[in-house]
Enzyme design. Structure first.
Site, PDB file in Angstrom:
ATOM      1  N   ASP A 114       0.867  -1.182   0.000  1.00  0.00           N
ATOM      2  CA  ASP A 114       0.000   0.000   0.000  1.00  0.00           C
ATOM      3  C   ASP A 114       0.902   1.229   0.000  1.00  0.00           C
ATOM      4  OD1 ASP A 114      -0.951  -0.419   3.523  1.00  0.00           O
ATOM      5  OD2 ASP A 114       0.909   0.226   2.598  1.00  0.00           O
ATOM      6  N   ASP A 149      -7.890  -7.348   0.628  1.00  0.00           N
ATOM      7  CA  ASP A 149      -6.914  -7.605   1.696  1.00  0.00           C
ATOM      8  C   ASP A 149      -7.564  -7.259   3.025  1.00  0.00           C
ATOM      9  OD1 ASP A 149      -6.416  -4.473   1.345  1.00  0.00           O
ATOM     10  OD2 ASP A 149      -5.586  -5.114   3.291  1.00  0.00           O
ATOM     11  N   CYS A 200     -12.748 -28.961   7.706  1.00  0.00           N
ATOM     12  CA  CYS A 200     -11.596 -28.153   7.294  1.00  0.00           C
ATOM     13  C   CYS A 200     -10.356 -29.029   7.169  1.00  0.00           C
ATOM     14  CB  CYS A 200     -11.344 -27.048   8.321  1.00  0.00           C
ATOM     15  SG  CYS A 200      -9.920 -26.002   7.928  1.00  0.00           S
ATOM     16  N   CYS A 217      -7.174 -27.945   7.200  1.00  0.00           N
ATOM     17  CA  CYS A 217      -5.945 -27.259   7.638  1.00  0.00           C
ATOM     18  C   CYS A 217      -5.258 -28.077   8.730  1.00  0.00           C
ATOM     19  CB  CYS A 217      -6.288 -25.862   8.144  1.00  0.00           C
ATOM     20  SG  CYS A 217      -6.818 -25.796   9.854  1.00  0.00           S
ATOM     21  N   CYS A 273      -7.104 -28.058  12.223  1.00  0.00           N
ATOM     22  CA  CYS A 273      -8.284 -28.930  12.342  1.00  0.00           C
ATOM     23  C   CYS A 273      -7.931 -30.403  12.187  1.00  0.00           C
ATOM     24  CB  CYS A 273      -9.324 -28.509  11.314  1.00  0.00           C
ATOM     25  SG  CYS A 273      -9.961 -26.855  11.608  1.00  0.00           S
ATOM     26  N   HIS A 327      -5.492 -21.648  10.538  1.00  0.00           N
ATOM     27  CA  HIS A 327      -6.856 -22.077  10.181  1.00  0.00           C
ATOM     28  C   HIS A 327      -7.626 -20.954   9.485  1.00  0.00           C
ATOM     29  CE1 HIS A 327     -11.024 -23.351  10.325  1.00  0.00           C
ATOM     30  NE2 HIS A 327     -11.263 -22.148  10.832  1.00  0.00           N
TER      31      HIS A 327
END
Ligand SMILES: Nc1cc(N)c2c(=O)[nH][nH]c(=O)c2c1
Ligand SMILES: [Zn+2]
Length: 377
Positions: A97, A271, A309, A311, A314, A340
């Site tokens: 940015d 974002d 999930c 990930c 999890c 996660h």
């Protein structure tokens, strides 16, 4: 030549479903699948995450904050050490940015003028000047792949006259950003539309930016406290004012339902610090809504946060464990839940990309809204 060896920045629109779009941004450092969510790597790190883990969540690009990096360790030091990608061990694309937004929200003793913003560092009180020219210089030193024009985002509440004056200043700064950016093959410069919630001002801003010509266009001035209904009200028309064949980036958004609503209205990139900030504060985001892992109801629960999930959190850790490590203020809590949350946000983007590509976005969105509102977690 493989896609990752392209020397140019380009955007290809691959599918549309209503106003929703899917596509690919090609950069010398790799491709960005859109719609895309960018994790925020404020001080050259996505907090609580190794870069390899950020990549494993499916992120194709991350965001760096010019304001923070210019103050510490400074852009000049990062450049001397090989640039931001090498410095933070992230070899995929980075968007930075311009610093203008954070100067106005974080710095002390800010003085806004036509030239730019004079301010005192929130780190050590040192005095700095940020202008379109200095912002372009800093982002070039960092080596970011997508550079944001230097703009001014009016704080709410603001009168229409104040928003108009601010937008006109931002358009003059957009031209100065374009002039200072120069011709940098493989690097992109994005302009930022301003104009608050006033359609005519948004149109004037879009017209001014199109005349200057940018590689992509951001919708700024939202996610500043206006609320979802007002934000969607602007997104019902603002993206359509921007060039169809260029990426559209909504800055600072957002919660999963904000993101879905923005993609539905034609946004390609977003974002937000939400998934990573939430991960550090025991707030889990799932397909069935938000959950506070500090809540005592989890202390004996052997189930994962989300059994659907994939990930690492999890796969291997229970709610009871997450509850414990947050209560005990152990670092692993923030690490696991950030992973996660970022994984879930990327799964959300992948689901939308597939739905748009198959022309089933409306069906996908209806199922998302029902499940996300269920709170059945
Ligand atoms: N919500 C927002 C987040 C941001 N980082 C920005 C920005 O950097 N510039 N201009 C903006 O309007 C803006 C809005
Ligand atoms: Zn998970």
């Amino acid at each position: 030549m493989t896609q990752s060896q392209t020397q140019r920045f380009s955007f290809s629109l691959e599918a549309t479903d209503g106003k929703a779009r899917s596509g690919r941004i090609s950069t010398p450092r790799g491709e960005i699948r859109t719609p895309a969510f960018m994790p925020v790597g404020t001080a050259a790190t996505v907090k609580a995450m190794m870069p390899e883990s950020v990549a494993a969540t499916g992120a194709d690009i991350l965001l760096g904050n010019t304001y923070h990096l210019m103050l510490r360790p400074t852009a000049e030091r990062i450049a001397a050490l090989g640039g931001l990608h090498k410095f933070m061990n992230w070899d995929k694309p980075i968007l930075t940015d311009s610093g203008g937004f954070q100067v106005m929200s974080l710095a002390g003793l800010r003085k806004l003028s036509e030239e730019g913003v004079r301010f005192a560092s929130h780190v050590d009180g040192s005095k700095h000047m940020l202008s379109p020219e200095r912002s372009m210089e800093i982002q070039k030193l960092l080596g970011s792949d997508i550079v944001m024009a230097f703009d001014e985002c009016p704080a709410l509440p603001a009168t229409e006259a104040e928003v108009a004056k601010s937008m006109q200043l931002s358009m003059r700064w957009a031209q100065r950003s374009r002039d200072a950016f120069g011709d940098r093959p493989g690097h992109a410069l994005f302009g930022i539309q301003q104009g608050g919630v006033t359609q005519d001002l948004r149109a004037q801003s879009a017209e001014a930016l199109r005349a200057i010509e940018f590689d992509g266009y951001a919708v700024g001035g939202l996610a500043v406290g206006e609320g979802q209904e007002a934000m969607f009200g602007v997104l019902d028309y603002a993206p359509d004012m921007l060039p169809v064949q260029k990426p559209r980036y909504l800055m600072g958004v957002g919660k999963p339902d904000d993101i879905v609503g923005a993609v539905k209205r034609g946004i390609d990139m977003m974002d937000c610090v939400l998934p990573s900030r939430s991960g550090r504060t025991a707030q889990g985001w799932t397909r069935r809504g938000q959950v506070n892992l500090r809540n005592a109801r989890h202390q004996d629960d052997p189930r994962p946060l989300d059994a659907d999930c994939t990930c690492p959190c999890c796969a291997k850790y229970s709610r009871a464990y997450l509850h414990h490590v947050f209560r005990a203020k152990e670092m692993i809590g923030g690490m696991l839940l950030t992973w996660h949350n970022l994984h879930y946000f990327q799964e959300l983007m992948a689901g939308m990309r597939a739905a748009i590509a198959s022309g089933t976005f409306d069906t996908w969105e209806a199922a998302f809204q029902i499940e996300f509102a269920s709170g059945d977690i």
